[in-house]
Motif scaffolding. Structure first.
Motif, mmCIF file in Angstrom:
data_model
loop_
_atom_site.group_PDB
_atom_site.id
_atom_site.type_symbol
_atom_site.label_atom_id
_atom_site.label_comp_id
_atom_site.label_asym_id
_atom_site.label_seq_id
_atom_site.Cartn_x
_atom_site.Cartn_y
_atom_site.Cartn_z
ATOM 1 N N UNK A 43 0.804 -1.221 0.000
ATOM 2 C CA UNK A 43 0.000 0.000 0.000
ATOM 3 C C UNK A 43 0.837 1.272 0.000
ATOM 4 N N UNK A 44 2.093 1.206 0.403
ATOM 5 C CA UNK A 44 2.909 2.415 0.425
ATOM 6 C C UNK A 44 3.187 2.945 -0.978
ATOM 7 N N UNK A 45 2.976 2.098 -2.002
ATOM 8 C CA UNK A 45 3.229 2.571 -3.354
ATOM 9 C C UNK A 45 2.216 3.616 -3.793
ATOM 10 N N UNK A 46 1.050 3.669 -3.129
ATOM 11 C CA UNK A 46 -0.005 4.549 -3.609
ATOM 12 C C UNK A 46 0.065 5.943 -3.033
ATOM 13 N N UNK A 47 0.187 6.052 -1.731
ATOM 14 C CA UNK A 47 0.156 7.364 -1.103
ATOM 15 C C UNK A 47 1.258 7.436 -0.073
ATOM 16 N N UNK A 48 2.013 8.513 -0.079
ATOM 17 C CA UNK A 48 3.068 8.659 0.897
ATOM 18 C C UNK A 48 4.338 9.133 0.229
ATOM 19 N N UNK A 49 5.464 8.893 0.873
ATOM 20 C CA UNK A 49 6.715 9.446 0.379
ATOM 21 C C UNK A 49 7.116 8.855 -0.975
ATOM 22 N N UNK A 50 6.792 7.586 -1.223
ATOM 23 C CA UNK A 50 7.122 7.001 -2.519
ATOM 24 C C UNK A 50 6.030 7.241 -3.564
ATOM 25 N N UNK A 51 4.832 7.513 -3.142
ATOM 26 C CA UNK A 51 3.661 7.899 -3.948
ATOM 27 C C UNK A 51 3.530 7.301 -5.336
ATOM 28 N N UNK A 52 2.352 6.971 -5.696
ATOM 29 C CA UNK A 52 1.856 6.781 -7.072
ATOM 30 C C UNK A 52 2.626 5.823 -7.961
ATOM 31 N N UNK A 53 3.568 5.036 -7.445
ATOM 32 C CA UNK A 53 4.339 4.152 -8.322
ATOM 33 C C UNK A 53 3.438 3.125 -9.010
ATOM 34 N N UNK A 54 2.580 2.477 -8.251
ATOM 35 C CA UNK A 54 1.698 1.479 -8.855
ATOM 36 C C UNK A 54 0.743 2.120 -9.852
ATOM 37 N N UNK A 55 0.178 3.253 -9.494
ATOM 38 C CA UNK A 55 -0.743 3.923 -10.408
ATOM 39 C C UNK A 55 -0.028 4.373 -11.674
ATOM 40 N N UNK A 56 1.182 4.832 -11.534
ATOM 41 C CA UNK A 56 1.916 5.344 -12.681
ATOM 42 C C UNK A 56 2.270 4.232 -13.670
ATOM 43 N N UNK A 57 2.533 3.044 -13.162
ATOM 44 C CA UNK A 57 2.999 1.957 -14.032
ATOM 45 C C UNK A 57 1.896 0.972 -14.398
ATOM 46 N N UNK A 58 0.739 1.057 -13.730
ATOM 47 C CA UNK A 58 -0.341 0.116 -14.024
ATOM 48 C C UNK A 58 -0.943 0.408 -15.392
ATOM 49 N N UNK A 59 -1.213 -0.641 -16.156
ATOM 50 C CA UNK A 59 -1.872 -0.496 -17.447
ATOM 51 C C UNK A 59 -3.363 -0.799 -17.356
ATOM 52 N N UNK A 60 -3.822 -1.192 -16.184
ATOM 53 C CA UNK A 60 -5.227 -1.527 -15.956
ATOM 54 C C UNK A 60 -5.841 -0.540 -14.989
ATOM 55 N N UNK A 61 -7.156 -0.483 -14.903
ATOM 56 C CA UNK A 61 -7.777 0.388 -13.902
ATOM 57 C C UNK A 61 -7.476 -0.091 -12.484
ATOM 58 N N UNK A 62 -7.458 0.839 -11.551
ATOM 59 C CA UNK A 62 -7.176 0.519 -10.159
ATOM 60 C C UNK A 62 -8.357 0.978 -9.308
ATOM 61 N N UNK A 63 -8.882 0.064 -8.508
ATOM 62 C CA UNK A 63 -9.963 0.377 -7.575
ATOM 63 C C UNK A 63 -9.378 0.492 -6.186
ATOM 64 N N UNK A 64 -9.462 1.684 -5.594
ATOM 65 C CA UNK A 64 -8.967 1.917 -4.240
ATOM 66 C C UNK A 64 -10.123 1.866 -3.264
ATOM 67 N N UNK A 65 -10.003 0.997 -2.274
ATOM 68 C CA UNK A 65 -11.044 0.843 -1.260
ATOM 69 C C UNK A 65 -10.525 1.295 0.089
ATOM 70 N N UNK A 66 -11.421 1.826 0.915
ATOM 71 C CA UNK A 66 -11.061 2.213 2.273
ATOM 72 C C UNK A 66 -12.271 2.017 3.162
#
Length: 283
Positions: free
Chosen positions: A260-283
């Motif tokens: 989960x640290x890939x999405x929000x935080x100091x490393x931010x957005x890595x998964x979103x930036x490299x994903x070729x598919x849609x991403x569903x974020x749940x909380x």
């Protein structure tokens, strides 16, 4: 929390946003709202010249500039309304009930924050109209939206593909188990096989956590394929996605785990930036 809300602009992502929003509206049996926000920094609502009295000929020039700004804003609003109407036509063709149209003048995050009490699912493109159009581009406002809007968020890929296989990234944490519960209770992914994927050591503790999550999904009637992968999280998830034809990635939105640290935080957005598919974020 009743509406699917889709953010529409003049970006390359908007067509896919329309299509994913129409799909989600049908799956959730929820009304659809299409939203266009006119950025007040680019298109100010009005100009305040009160501090410029007494500048003589320059005052006249400033008034002319204010008039031009007002005209640009009016034309931008009209263009936004046209985009919304075209988006509504497209979502209806894709099977959504006749959507409501909303247009706001301000900042996207502020507008969504004001509306979020009525949002069941937010659908937004991975890039906005002002973003770079690279393969791994990501809109500058995505992270702010994820941090601010406490609702499920579907971040659309650049091109629509009807989801047929889902990958749920799991790490065994309490938040991750909550993500499993949320997905299990939602009709969004019913009748779709769920690939429950954990990246980490093949230990007894991880196997027990994975089995617990698998059983939670099985109880709700899902077909579940559970896997523990080795290696770096991002690379392992991408390889698995490619090998198994995954159409939708589901993740928890916050946390400090290796996933989960890939999405929000100091490393931010890595998964979103490299994903070729849609991403569903749940909380």
């Amino acid at each position: 929390m009743t509406h699917i809300m889709a953010c529409i602009d003049n970006s390359q992502s908007s067509l896919a946003v329309c299509d994913y929003a129409a799909w989600a509206s049908q799956k959730l049996n929820a009304p659809l709202t299409l939203l266009h926000v006119l950025d007040e920094e680019k298109y100010p609502a009005s100009a305040d010249l009160s501090g410029n009295i007494g500048l003589g000929s320059r005052e006249h020039l400033l008034e002319e500039l204010a008039t031009l700004d007002a005209k640009r804003s009016r034309l931008a609003l009209e263009q936004g309304q046209h985009m919304l109407e075209k988006a509504r036509e497209r979502t209806v063709i894709f099977g959504a009930a006749f959507p409501e149209l909303k247009q706001r003048h301000g900042h996207l995050v502020d507008s969504l924050n004001e509306l979020q009490e009525n949002i069941r699912l937010l659908v937004i493109g991975r890039v906005g109209e002002d973003s770079k159009r690279g393969v791994h581009s990501l809109g500058s406002q995505i992270e702010a939206v994820v941090r601010t809007i406490h609702r499920p968020i579907l971040i659309a890929a650049s091109n629509y593909k009807k989801p047929e296989k889902v990958m749920l990234a799991f790490d065994g944490s309490r938040t991750s188990h909550k993500t499993v519960e949320l997905l299990a209770a939602s009709p969004l992914c019913t009748n779709l096989p769920i690939h429950l994927v954990m990246v980490g050591a093949d230990s007894e503790g991880n196997r027990e956590a994975l089995e617990k999550a698998r059983n939670a999904l099985l109880t709700h009637g899902f077909i579940v394929i559970a896997q523990i992968l080795q290696g770096e999280v991002e690379a392992a998830l991408h390889v698995y996605q490619a090998e198994h034809g995954i159409d939708l990635l589901v993740m928890g939105a916050y946390g400090h785990s290796s996933i989960r640290r890939f999405l929000v935080g100091s490393t931010t957005t890595t998964m979103l930036r490299t994903a070729t598919m849609p991403v569903l974020l749940l909380r």
